[in-house]
Write a protein that holds these residues in place. Sequence first.
Motif, mmCIF file in Angstrom:
data_model
loop_
_atom_site.group_PDB
_atom_site.id
_atom_site.type_symbol
_atom_site.label_atom_id
_atom_site.label_comp_id
_atom_site.label_asym_id
_atom_site.label_seq_id
_atom_site.Cartn_x
_atom_site.Cartn_y
_atom_site.Cartn_z
ATOM 1 N N PHE A 150 0.840 -1.209 0.000
ATOM 2 C CA PHE A 150 0.000 0.000 0.000
ATOM 3 C C PHE A 150 0.870 1.251 0.000
ATOM 4 O O PHE A 150 0.634 2.179 -0.771
ATOM 5 C CB PHE A 150 -0.939 0.012 1.212
ATOM 6 N N PHE A 151 1.885 1.275 0.867
ATOM 7 C CA PHE A 151 2.721 2.467 0.956
ATOM 8 C C PHE A 151 3.630 2.626 -0.257
ATOM 9 O O PHE A 151 3.915 3.746 -0.668
ATOM 10 C CB PHE A 151 3.508 2.476 2.263
ATOM 11 N N LYS A 152 4.057 1.527 -0.836
ATOM 12 C CA LYS A 152 4.846 1.610 -2.072
ATOM 13 C C LYS A 152 3.973 2.176 -3.198
ATOM 14 O O LYS A 152 4.421 3.021 -3.977
ATOM 15 C CB LYS A 152 5.385 0.217 -2.439
ATOM 16 N N LEU A 153 2.728 1.697 -3.269
ATOM 17 C CA LEU A 153 1.780 2.214 -4.255
ATOM 18 C C LEU A 153 1.520 3.700 -4.027
ATOM 19 O O LEU A 153 1.459 4.485 -4.984
ATOM 20 C CB LEU A 153 0.469 1.419 -4.200
ATOM 21 N N ALA A 154 1.373 4.104 -2.771
ATOM 22 C CA ALA A 154 1.158 5.520 -2.451
ATOM 23 C C ALA A 154 2.354 6.356 -2.890
ATOM 24 O O ALA A 154 2.187 7.442 -3.475
ATOM 25 C CB ALA A 154 0.899 5.690 -0.958
#
Length: 179
Positions: A8-12
């Motif tokens: 999720f944070f990589k995508l963000a």
Amino acid sequence: MKKINDLFFKLAEVTLVIMLSAMVIMVFGNVVLRYGFNDGIISSEELSRFLFIWITFLGAIVTMRENGHLGLDTIVRKLSLRGKKLAFAVSNLLMLGCCSLMFYGTLKQHSINATTRSAVTEIPMSWVYGVGYITSVAMGLMILGKLVHLAQGKFKETDLIQVQDSEEIAIAHTQGASK
């Protein structure tokens, strides 16, 4: 669960890079068109503003994960371990309350924003301000996770201070954690 969280944070982060790149290209392109050719792309101003809103909110989520928000921790540092735990719990409960208010406010405005369209691109404004849902839920889940870890006693005393006094300390802390 950690893999999903990291994904999720990589995508963000990737989304932030794409949005910032698009914003820079649109603004720079519009400047060149206006000064060089006395013309411009009308929608680029509006889209840049909308991207700026999303960048701000998504950036706040990523920064919260890294404990990179600036704040004043002078008093908290002087507290006993028990005082630090209490301050940590109270501040996180207050932040959780703010996340709840943000979600509720976004929800209350949703029907108005869904029927209101932007002036130039005619995008429903619910797409622009819907980032409030993402931000409030993501931050709320992070806060709940911190409160659970506190209740389980999984925090060291140094983890109970969630903000940095200066940008230099925040940058040094982030660089040290990534090594």
